[in-house]
Design a protein around this motif. Structure first.
Motif, PDB file in Angstrom:
ATOM      1  N   HIS A 139     -34.267  -6.638  69.583  1.00 59.04           N
ATOM      2  CA  HIS A 139     -33.160  -7.475  69.113  1.00 59.04           C
ATOM      3  C   HIS A 139     -33.359  -8.950  69.417  1.00 59.04           C
ATOM      4  O   HIS A 139     -32.448  -9.754  69.277  1.00 59.04           O
ATOM      5  CB  HIS A 139     -31.839  -6.989  69.713  1.00 59.04           C
ATOM      6  CG  HIS A 139     -31.488  -5.607  69.273  1.00 59.04           C
ATOM      7  ND1 HIS A 139     -31.319  -5.279  67.945  1.00 59.04           N
ATOM      8  CD2 HIS A 139     -31.318  -4.456  69.972  1.00 59.04           C
ATOM      9  CE1 HIS A 139     -31.042  -3.980  67.851  1.00 59.04           C
ATOM     10  NE2 HIS A 139     -31.045  -3.462  69.067  1.00 59.04           N
ATOM     11  N   GLN A 140     -34.546  -9.293  69.874  1.00 62.62           N
ATOM     12  CA  GLN A 140     -34.803 -10.704  70.179  1.00 62.62           C
ATOM     13  C   GLN A 140     -34.848 -11.520  68.877  1.00 62.62           C
ATOM     14  O   GLN A 140     -35.390 -11.056  67.870  1.00 62.62           O
ATOM     15  CB  GLN A 140     -36.131 -10.801  70.921  1.00 62.62           C
ATOM     16  CG  GLN A 140     -36.252 -12.088  71.690  1.00 62.62           C
ATOM     17  CD  GLN A 140     -37.326 -12.007  72.748  1.00 62.62           C
ATOM     18  OE1 GLN A 140     -37.552 -10.973  73.366  1.00 62.62           O
ATOM     19  NE2 GLN A 140     -38.013 -13.114  72.953  1.00 62.62           N
ATOM     20  N   PRO A 141     -34.267 -12.737  68.893  1.00 68.06           N
ATOM     21  CA  PRO A 141     -34.277 -13.545  67.666  1.00 68.06           C
ATOM     22  C   PRO A 141     -35.704 -13.779  67.173  1.00 68.06           C
ATOM     23  O   PRO A 141     -36.583 -14.115  67.969  1.00 68.06           O
ATOM     24  CB  PRO A 141     -33.638 -14.866  68.100  1.00 68.06           C
ATOM     25  CG  PRO A 141     -32.900 -14.568  69.346  1.00 68.06           C
ATOM     26  CD  PRO A 141     -33.559 -13.399  69.999  1.00 68.06           C
ATOM     27  N   GLY A 142     -35.902 -13.573  65.892  1.00 65.06           N
ATOM     28  CA  GLY A 142     -37.230 -13.782  65.320  1.00 65.06           C
ATOM     29  C   GLY A 142     -38.010 -12.491  65.133  1.00 65.06           C
ATOM     30  O   GLY A 142     -39.003 -12.457  64.418  1.00 65.06           O
ATOM     31  N   VAL A 143     -37.529 -11.412  65.779  1.00 65.96           N
ATOM     32  CA  VAL A 143     -38.214 -10.122  65.633  1.00 65.96           C
ATOM     33  C   VAL A 143     -37.584  -9.367  64.469  1.00 65.96           C
ATOM     34  O   VAL A 143     -36.368  -9.210  64.402  1.00 65.96           O
ATOM     35  CB  VAL A 143     -38.090  -9.269  66.914  1.00 65.96           C
ATOM     36  CG1 VAL A 143     -38.616  -7.852  66.676  1.00 65.96           C
ATOM     37  CG2 VAL A 143     -38.844  -9.915  68.057  1.00 65.96           C
ATOM     38  N   GLN A 144     -38.407  -8.967  63.529  1.00 62.88           N
ATOM     39  CA  GLN A 144     -37.888  -8.162  62.423  1.00 62.88           C
ATOM     40  C   GLN A 144     -37.982  -6.674  62.736  1.00 62.88           C
ATOM     41  O   GLN A 144     -37.020  -5.956  62.600  1.00 62.88           O
ATOM     42  CB  GLN A 144     -38.672  -8.470  61.151  1.00 62.88           C
ATOM     43  CG  GLN A 144     -38.273  -7.568  60.012  1.00 62.88           C
ATOM     44  CD  GLN A 144     -38.285  -8.315  58.700  1.00 62.88           C
ATOM     45  OE1 GLN A 144     -37.815  -9.428  58.617  1.00 62.88           O
ATOM     46  NE2 GLN A 144     -38.835  -7.697  57.689  1.00 62.88           N
TER      47      GLN A 144
ATOM     48  N   ALA B  53     -25.845  -7.918  61.022  1.00 66.26           N
ATOM     49  CA  ALA B  53     -25.524  -7.234  62.281  1.00 66.26           C
ATOM     50  C   ALA B  53     -26.209  -7.923  63.456  1.00 66.26           C
ATOM     51  O   ALA B  53     -25.680  -7.962  64.562  1.00 66.26           O
ATOM     52  CB  ALA B  53     -25.962  -5.778  62.200  1.00 66.26           C
ATOM     53  N   ARG B  54     -27.380  -8.486  63.188  1.00 71.13           N
ATOM     54  CA  ARG B  54     -28.140  -9.114  64.259  1.00 71.13           C
ATOM     55  C   ARG B  54     -27.707 -10.555  64.495  1.00 71.13           C
ATOM     56  O   ARG B  54     -27.752 -11.049  65.610  1.00 71.13           O
ATOM     57  CB  ARG B  54     -29.634  -9.054  63.904  1.00 71.13           C
ATOM     58  CG  ARG B  54     -30.563  -9.338  65.054  1.00 71.13           C
ATOM     59  CD  ARG B  54     -32.007  -9.293  64.585  1.00 71.13           C
ATOM     60  NE  ARG B  54     -32.292 -10.395  63.688  1.00 71.13           N
ATOM     61  CZ  ARG B  54     -32.949 -10.284  62.543  1.00 71.13           C
ATOM     62  NH1 ARG B  54     -33.375  -9.121  62.139  1.00 71.13           N
ATOM     63  NH2 ARG B  54     -33.160 -11.333  61.782  1.00 71.13           N
ATOM     64  N   ILE B  55     -27.335 -11.243  63.407  1.00 69.25           N
ATOM     65  CA  ILE B  55     -27.142 -12.690  63.545  1.00 69.25           C
ATOM     66  C   ILE B  55     -25.706 -13.143  63.695  1.00 69.25           C
ATOM     67  O   ILE B  55     -25.460 -14.251  64.156  1.00 69.25           O
ATOM     68  CB  ILE B  55     -27.748 -13.446  62.339  1.00 69.25           C
ATOM     69  CG1 ILE B  55     -27.072 -13.019  61.037  1.00 69.25           C
ATOM     70  CG2 ILE B  55     -29.238 -13.239  62.277  1.00 69.25           C
ATOM     71  CD1 ILE B  55     -27.550 -13.816  59.826  1.00 69.25           C
ATOM     72  N   TRP B  56     -24.732 -12.312  63.323  1.00 77.15           N
ATOM     73  CA  TRP B  56     -23.382 -12.860  63.142  1.00 77.15           C
ATOM     74  C   TRP B  56     -22.780 -13.420  64.411  1.00 77.15           C
ATOM     75  O   TRP B  56     -22.005 -14.371  64.365  1.00 77.15           O
ATOM     76  CB  TRP B  56     -22.456 -11.835  62.479  1.00 77.15           C
ATOM     77  CG  TRP B  56     -21.996 -10.710  63.366  1.00 77.15           C
ATOM     78  CD1 TRP B  56     -22.771  -9.761  63.941  1.00 77.15           C
ATOM     79  CD2 TRP B  56     -20.648 -10.414  63.746  1.00 77.15           C
ATOM     80  NE1 TRP B  56     -22.015  -8.896  64.655  1.00 77.15           N
ATOM     81  CE2 TRP B  56     -20.702  -9.269  64.554  1.00 77.15           C
ATOM     82  CE3 TRP B  56     -19.415 -11.000  63.476  1.00 77.15           C
ATOM     83  CZ2 TRP B  56     -19.553  -8.709  65.106  1.00 77.15           C
ATOM     84  CZ3 TRP B  56     -18.275 -10.437  64.027  1.00 77.15           C
ATOM     85  CH2 TRP B  56     -18.352  -9.309  64.830  1.00 77.15           C
TER      86      TRP B  56
ATOM     87  N   SER C 290     -28.525 -20.383  57.637  1.00 76.11           N
ATOM     88  CA  SER C 290     -28.357 -20.248  56.188  1.00 76.11           C
ATOM     89  C   SER C 290     -29.165 -21.316  55.449  1.00 76.11           C
ATOM     90  O   SER C 290     -29.712 -21.056  54.386  1.00 76.11           O
ATOM     91  CB  SER C 290     -26.880 -20.343  55.807  1.00 76.11           C
ATOM     92  OG  SER C 290     -26.346 -21.595  56.183  1.00 76.11           O
ATOM     93  N   ARG C 291     -29.255 -22.522  56.026  1.00 78.28           N
ATOM     94  CA  ARG C 291     -30.069 -23.561  55.385  1.00 78.28           C
ATOM     95  C   ARG C 291     -31.536 -23.161  55.381  1.00 78.28           C
ATOM     96  O   ARG C 291     -32.269 -23.422  54.448  1.00 78.28           O
ATOM     97  CB  ARG C 291     -29.929 -24.898  56.117  1.00 78.28           C
ATOM     98  CG  ARG C 291     -28.545 -25.482  56.131  1.00 78.28           C
ATOM     99  CD  ARG C 291     -27.993 -25.638  54.734  1.00 78.28           C
ATOM    100  NE  ARG C 291     -26.706 -26.288  54.728  1.00 78.28           N
ATOM    101  CZ  ARG C 291     -25.545 -25.693  54.985  1.00 78.28           C
ATOM    102  NH1 ARG C 291     -25.509 -24.414  55.261  1.00 78.28           N
ATOM    103  NH2 ARG C 291     -24.421 -26.368  54.966  1.00 78.28           N
ATOM    104  N   ARG C 292     -31.955 -22.536  56.483  1.00 76.19           N
ATOM    105  CA  ARG C 292     -33.348 -22.127  56.573  1.00 76.19           C
ATOM    106  C   ARG C 292     -33.670 -21.061  55.522  1.00 76.19           C
ATOM    107  O   ARG C 292     -34.683 -21.125  54.830  1.00 76.19           O
ATOM    108  CB  ARG C 292     -33.654 -21.595  57.984  1.00 76.19           C
ATOM    109  CG  ARG C 292     -35.086 -21.209  58.182  1.00 76.19           C
ATOM    110  CD  ARG C 292     -35.472 -21.328  59.632  1.00 76.19           C
ATOM    111  NE  ARG C 292     -34.793 -20.387  60.491  1.00 76.19           N
ATOM    112  CZ  ARG C 292     -34.072 -20.704  61.554  1.00 76.19           C
ATOM    113  NH1 ARG C 292     -33.935 -21.955  61.897  1.00 76.19           N
ATOM    114  NH2 ARG C 292     -33.492 -19.774  62.270  1.00 76.19           N
ATOM    115  N   VAL C 293     -32.770 -20.081  55.414  1.00 74.77           N
ATOM    116  CA  VAL C 293     -32.995 -19.021  54.426  1.00 74.77           C
ATOM    117  C   VAL C 293     -33.001 -19.617  53.017  1.00 74.77           C
ATOM    118  O   VAL C 293     -33.852 -19.298  52.185  1.00 74.77           O
ATOM    119  CB  VAL C 293     -31.923 -17.921  54.556  1.00 74.77           C
ATOM    120  CG1 VAL C 293     -32.099 -16.875  53.468  1.00 74.77           C
ATOM    121  CG2 VAL C 293     -31.998 -17.269  55.923  1.00 74.77           C
ATOM    122  N   LEU C 294     -32.057 -20.520  52.771  1.00 75.92           N
ATOM    123  CA  LEU C 294     -31.974 -21.148  51.448  1.00 75.92           C
ATOM    124  C   LEU C 294     -33.249 -21.929  51.135  1.00 75.92           C
ATOM    125  O   LEU C 294     -33.832 -21.789  50.060  1.00 75.92           O
ATOM    126  CB  LEU C 294     -30.763 -22.084  51.376  1.00 75.92           C
ATOM    127  CG  LEU C 294     -30.641 -22.861  50.064  1.00 75.92           C
ATOM    128  CD1 LEU C 294     -30.241 -21.935  48.921  1.00 75.92           C
ATOM    129  CD2 LEU C 294     -29.641 -23.997  50.169  1.00 75.92           C
TER     130      LEU C 294
END
Lengths: 164, 198
Positions: free
Chosen positions: B181-186, A49-52, A61-65
């Motif tokens: 919602h900032q990238p890198g924040v969980q 939901a955050r990244i798409w 995806s490479r980083r997660v892998l």
């Protein structure tokens, strides 16, 4: 919501074959490569939901892998010692067909982050900057380690490899 | 050599087996939802669980052998609740003490962007960064009476975080909206601590 999941399905379809092969080159085990790929996809869906719409999904995806690979290696560092034994130097009579086996063994002797750099740079053809972003290191680290790793591989693979 | 290398890698991949049967997308969605639920177990819905559930976590945190994502934020949140029992961790309105937990995959650039945002933010004071290592050292000390719990979390499992206090507790909802919602924040976790000066 529906669109988001459809996008995820499309991403899975497009990204999975490459992720699985990259994972295999990192761990030399197809079964494990499959597990690491599945874990990567699951982690991505957990944050989907955050990244798409925002993230560079290829790099993400490479980083997660790679993080999954690093974690896995850390956990199995005992068995990794066995894999990390120096390969026999190919002698005069080594058939060329075996050279890729020797390469995979030689690769396994490098530090795991350097293996990742080699695979991303020289199999995936990712740019220096892309590799730097994926691994969270600077571009100069990627360049330097890539050079060192290639020199090391050359050394382990023997003369035959350079002359081909 | 580079060209050669690619060919050799391609050859090493030649024995690739067929993917296992089953819908990879659906499997990933199911597993992904479970990961998300675990991540949100404490911090997402009710931070009250951080207090009540701190010990219950022993049974929830997946062991290192599970092959899943380490359950990071709940363990860290539980540690915070234990370290500062005088604070109210259930509030989402008035908050004095804040932890911003970073994602597992956070990049240097994302971390730097978050940091410079916080440094420039007039509602932020006493900004501090806590590394994974520092978080783990604290965590072990706090839970030294529960070795099973410590063992179940593992040194690489705790997230990095920014720690800070708010200049005005009532600004927290806006703060949350800006950063969550900032990238890198969980996740962002906040508590109302009586000791923190306004």
């Amino acid at each position: 919501m529906k669109e988001r999941d459809a996008e995820f399905a499309a991403f899975v379809g497009a990204a999975t074959p490459r992720l699985r092969r990259t994972a295999y080159l990192m761990c030399r085990d197809w079964h494990l490569a499959q597990d690491l790929t599945q874990l990567t996809l699951a982690k991505m869906y957990a944050s989907w939901a955050r990244i798409w719409r925002t993230a560079n999904l290829e790099a993400y995806s490479r980083r997660v892998l790679m993080n999954a690979v690093f974690d896995q290696k850390k956990r199995r560092s005992d068995s990794e010692v066995v894999l990390a034994e120096l390969p026999d130097r190919p002698g005069e009579g080594t058939p060329t067909a075996e050279l890729h086996v020797t390469l995979m063994r030689a690769l396994a002797t490098l530090p795991v982050r350097d293996q990742a750099i080699v695979v991303l740079r020289h199999w995936e053809d990712q740019s220096v900057d892309a590799v730097a972003e994926i691994l969270g290191v600077s571009a100069s680290v990627v360049k330097m380690q890539s050079m060192r790793s290639l020199a090391r591989l050359r050394e382990l693979l023997g003369e035959e490899f350079i002359l081909q | 050599m580079e060209q050669n290398l690619k060919e050799l890698f391609d050859r090493a991949l030649e024995g690739e087996p067929l993917p296992p049967p089953g819908d990879l997308t659906l499997t990933a969605m199911g597993a992904g939802r479970r990961i998300r639920r675990r991540r949100q177990f404490l911090v997402g819905g009710s931070a009250a669980a951080a207090l009540v559930g701190a010990l219950v976590l022993v049974n929830v945190v997946p062991g290192p052998e599970s092959g899943e994502v380490p359950l990071t934020v709940p363990a860290a949140a539980a540690a915070m609740a234990k370290a500062r029992p005088e604070c109210d961790w259930t509030t989402r309105q008035n908050v004095t003490d804040v932890s911003i937990f970073l994602t597992y995959e956070v990049t240097d650039a994302q971390r730097a962007a978050i940091e410079s945002g916080l440094q420039a933010d007039p509602t932020v004071r006493n900004l501090d960064f806590e590394s994974r290592e520092a978080a783990y050292v604290k965590f072990k000390e706090l839970w030294k009476d529960s070795p099973d719990f410590v063992q179940s979390v593992g040194p690489e499992s705790l997230p990095e975080s920014f720690r800070l206090t708010m200049t005005r507790a009532s600004r927290y909802p806006d703060f949350l909206a800006t950063y969550q919602h900032q990238p890198g924040v969980q996740d962002i976790v906040g508590g109302l601590c009586p000791g923190t000066s306004k």
